[in-house]
Design an enzyme around this catalytic site. Structure first.
Site, PDB file in Angstrom:
ATOM      1  N   SER A  88       0.855  -1.196   0.000  1.00 37.03           N
ATOM      2  CA  SER A  88       0.000   0.000   0.000  1.00 37.03           C
ATOM      3  C   SER A  88       0.884   1.237   0.000  1.00 37.03           C
ATOM      4  O   SER A  88       2.059   1.173   0.370  1.00 37.03           O
ATOM      5  CB  SER A  88      -0.878  -0.007   1.248  1.00 37.03           C
ATOM      6  OG  SER A  88      -1.442   1.271   1.445  1.00 37.03           O
ATOM      7  N   TYR A 135      -2.177  -0.583  10.326  1.00 37.90           N
ATOM      8  CA  TYR A 135      -2.212  -0.892   8.890  1.00 37.90           C
ATOM      9  C   TYR A 135      -0.941  -0.370   8.220  1.00 37.90           C
ATOM     10  O   TYR A 135      -0.307  -1.076   7.428  1.00 37.90           O
ATOM     11  CB  TYR A 135      -3.467  -0.256   8.293  1.00 37.90           C
ATOM     12  CG  TYR A 135      -3.736  -0.592   6.844  1.00 37.90           C
ATOM     13  CD1 TYR A 135      -4.149  -1.866   6.462  1.00 37.90           C
ATOM     14  CD2 TYR A 135      -3.593   0.375   5.848  1.00 37.90           C
ATOM     15  CE1 TYR A 135      -4.406  -2.158   5.122  1.00 37.90           C
ATOM     16  CE2 TYR A 135      -3.861   0.084   4.518  1.00 37.90           C
ATOM     17  CZ  TYR A 135      -4.264  -1.183   4.155  1.00 37.90           C
ATOM     18  OH  TYR A 135      -4.517  -1.469   2.837  1.00 37.90           O
TER      19      TYR A 135
HETATM   20  P1  NAD Z   1     -11.692  -5.989   0.291  1.00 35.47           P
HETATM   21  O1  NAD Z   1     -12.142  -5.762   1.682  1.00 35.47           O
HETATM   22  O2  NAD Z   1     -12.608  -5.748  -0.855  1.00 35.47           O
HETATM   23  O3  NAD Z   1     -11.090  -7.474   0.136  1.00 35.47           O
HETATM   24  C1  NAD Z   1     -10.375  -8.139   1.153  1.00 35.47           C
HETATM   25  C2  NAD Z   1     -10.806  -9.600   1.161  1.00 35.47           C
HETATM   26  O4  NAD Z   1      -9.993 -10.296   2.131  1.00 35.47           O
HETATM   27  C3  NAD Z   1     -12.273  -9.799   1.589  1.00 35.47           C
HETATM   28  O5  NAD Z   1     -12.959 -10.561   0.616  1.00 35.47           O
HETATM   29  C4  NAD Z   1     -12.172 -10.542   2.926  1.00 35.47           C
HETATM   30  O6  NAD Z   1     -13.213 -11.486   3.135  1.00 35.47           O
HETATM   31  C5  NAD Z   1     -10.816 -11.236   2.784  1.00 35.47           C
HETATM   32  N1  NAD Z   1     -10.252 -11.595   4.090  1.00 35.47           N
HETATM   33  C6  NAD Z   1     -10.286 -10.856   5.232  1.00 35.47           C
HETATM   34  N2  NAD Z   1      -9.708 -11.538   6.225  1.00 35.47           N
HETATM   35  C7  NAD Z   1      -9.303 -12.732   5.703  1.00 35.47           C
HETATM   36  C8  NAD Z   1      -8.673 -13.875   6.251  1.00 35.47           C
HETATM   37  N3  NAD Z   1      -8.313 -13.921   7.533  1.00 35.47           N
HETATM   38  N4  NAD Z   1      -8.428 -14.921   5.425  1.00 35.47           N
HETATM   39  C9  NAD Z   1      -8.798 -14.881   4.122  1.00 35.47           C
HETATM   40  N5  NAD Z   1      -9.403 -13.828   3.555  1.00 35.47           N
HETATM   41  C10 NAD Z   1      -9.659 -12.767   4.336  1.00 35.47           C
HETATM   42  O7  NAD Z   1     -10.388  -5.076   0.175  1.00 35.47           O
HETATM   43  P2  NAD Z   1      -9.457  -4.706  -1.056  1.00 35.47           P
HETATM   44  O8  NAD Z   1      -9.375  -3.228  -1.080  1.00 35.47           O
HETATM   45  O9  NAD Z   1      -9.823  -5.456  -2.273  1.00 35.47           O
HETATM   46  O10 NAD Z   1      -8.059  -5.214  -0.480  1.00 35.47           O
HETATM   47  C11 NAD Z   1      -7.222  -6.143  -1.114  1.00 35.47           C
HETATM   48  C12 NAD Z   1      -5.780  -5.849  -0.708  1.00 35.47           C
HETATM   49  O11 NAD Z   1      -5.384  -4.593  -1.261  1.00 35.47           O
HETATM   50  C13 NAD Z   1      -5.573  -5.727   0.801  1.00 35.47           C
HETATM   51  O12 NAD Z   1      -4.334  -6.289   1.146  1.00 35.47           O
HETATM   52  C14 NAD Z   1      -5.538  -4.233   1.022  1.00 35.47           C
HETATM   53  O13 NAD Z   1      -4.834  -3.911   2.189  1.00 35.47           O
HETATM   54  C15 NAD Z   1      -4.828  -3.801  -0.236  1.00 35.47           C
HETATM   55  N6  NAD Z   1      -4.936  -2.384  -0.588  1.00 35.47           N
HETATM   56  C16 NAD Z   1      -6.150  -1.794  -0.791  1.00 35.47           C
HETATM   57  C17 NAD Z   1      -6.177  -0.458  -1.140  1.00 35.47           C
HETATM   58  C18 NAD Z   1      -7.462   0.261  -1.379  1.00 35.47           C
HETATM   59  O14 NAD Z   1      -7.417   1.472  -1.607  1.00 35.47           O
HETATM   60  N7  NAD Z   1      -8.593  -0.423  -1.356  1.00 35.47           N
HETATM   61  C19 NAD Z   1      -5.024   0.281  -1.276  1.00 35.47           C
HETATM   62  C20 NAD Z   1      -3.812  -0.345  -1.065  1.00 35.47           C
HETATM   63  C21 NAD Z   1      -3.781  -1.670  -0.730  1.00 35.47           C
END
Ligand code: NAD
Length: 272
Positions: free
Chosen positions: A152, A165
């Site tokens: 991130s 985070y």
């Molecule tokens: P999201 O919440 O849509 O997806 C996350 C998924 O992880 C969910 O489906 C959830 O059920 C699953 N999850 C949670 N705990 C879990 C566990 N213990 N075991 C297995 N699965 C689990 O979020 P997203 O934005 O798609 O995030 C995906 C990745 O991208 C994450 O690592 C997040 O930190 C990263 N990220 C997101 C952003 C953003 O702006 N959304 C920015 C940078 C990084």
């Protein structure tokens, strides 16, 4: 298909792929011929993405897995191998933040509960380490495979409010370099480990920080992010696909231990 980017028949495992970013990545890999295992804590979410992929003519299975429990990940790995055979690529996408670990006018840093901080840190750090232990072992034994972690923007410089985070994503960058070197020096000179550091994408885990609950308008923080992004918008999950395809394909066969920002220029802009 350009052989540099050919993924035909490759077996891909993505954790957290029932979510927004992981789901888009799973669909993109399947559309390029990979056989995709969609892992998620929420089996219905995983199954939905897998069903969508199959409806488009791709190959996919949804598999329940908790990335924080070694037994659960081992069980998922056994299912994937029996269905598709050895795994060629792992995308560690499970992660997220929660309100209880986020400072706010009525929740100061000094009062953040340790349980909430631990939950966020574990999910975003151990939640990538444990699946890497399980899926990269056979990659190391075969001396073939790719791991992509999802970091991130706050890994380079911490963002305000989200202390655990930010710390966990900084640890992911460090782990990406560490594991790349560890595997190569341990004899797996053909296994690569890299990370993508997305900028800001509107998803379930961060919606409460970016949009007002009732009106849906940008919060002051959401507006600040857009103002600080030279390209002037949030990212769309599809913006990450080119970098993902590059990192998992032969085009990146001499690339390991790096973190690639995909952020519309956010990390390049000093704010002045
Ligand atoms: P999201 O919440 O849509 O997806 C996350 C998924 O992880 C969910 O489906 C959830 O059920 C699953 N999850 C949670 N705990 C879990 C566990 N213990 N075991 C297995 N699965 C689990 O979020 P997203 O934005 O798609 O995030 C995906 C990745 O991208 C994450 O690592 C997040 O930190 C990263 N990220 C997101 C952003 C953003 O702006 N959304 C920015 C940078 C990084």
């Amino acid at each position: 298909m350009d052989p540099l980017f050919d993924l035909t028949g490759k077996v891909a495992v993505l954790t957290g792929a029932g979510g927004v970013i992981g789901g888009a990545m799973a669909k993109a890999l399947a559309a390029r011929g990979a056989r995709v295992a969609v892992l998620d804590l929420m089996p219905a979410a995983a199954d939905k993405i897998a069903t969508d992929i199959r409806a488009e003519g791709g190959e996919a299975i949804g598999v329940k897995a908790n990335v924080l429990e070694r037994d659960s990940v081992e069980e998922a790995a056994a299912t994937v191998v029996s269905e598709f055979g050895p795994v060629d690529m792992l995308v560690n996408g499970a992660g997220g933040n929660k309100k209880e670990a986020t400072t706010a006018p009525d929740l100061s840093f000094f009062d953040l509960p340790p349980d909430a901080l631990r939950w966020v840190f574990d999910l975003n750090f151990l939640g990538s380490v444990i699946p890497s232990q399980v899926f990269a072992r056979p990659m190391a034994e075969r001396n073939d495979g790719v791991v992509v972690n999802i970091s991130s923007m706050n890994s380079f410089r911490p963002l305000t409010r989200i202390v655990a985070y930010s710390g966990a994503k900084a640890a992911i960058n460090n782990f990406t370099q560490w594991l790349a070197v560890h595997l190569n020096q341990g004899g797996a000179s053909n296994v690569r480990v890299n990370a993508i550091a997305p900028g800001f994408f509107e998803t379930a885990q961060n919606k409460f920080l970016l949009r007002e609950e009732k009106s849906g308008d940008l919060t002051p923080r959401g507006q600040q992010i857009v103002d600080h992004t030279p390209m002037g918008r949030f990212g769309e999950p599809d913006d990450l696909i080119g970098t993902l395809i590059w990192l998992v394909s032969p085009a990146a066969k001499f690339v390991t231990g790096i973190v690639v920002p995909v952020d519309g220029g956010f990390s390049a802009y000093s704010g002045v």
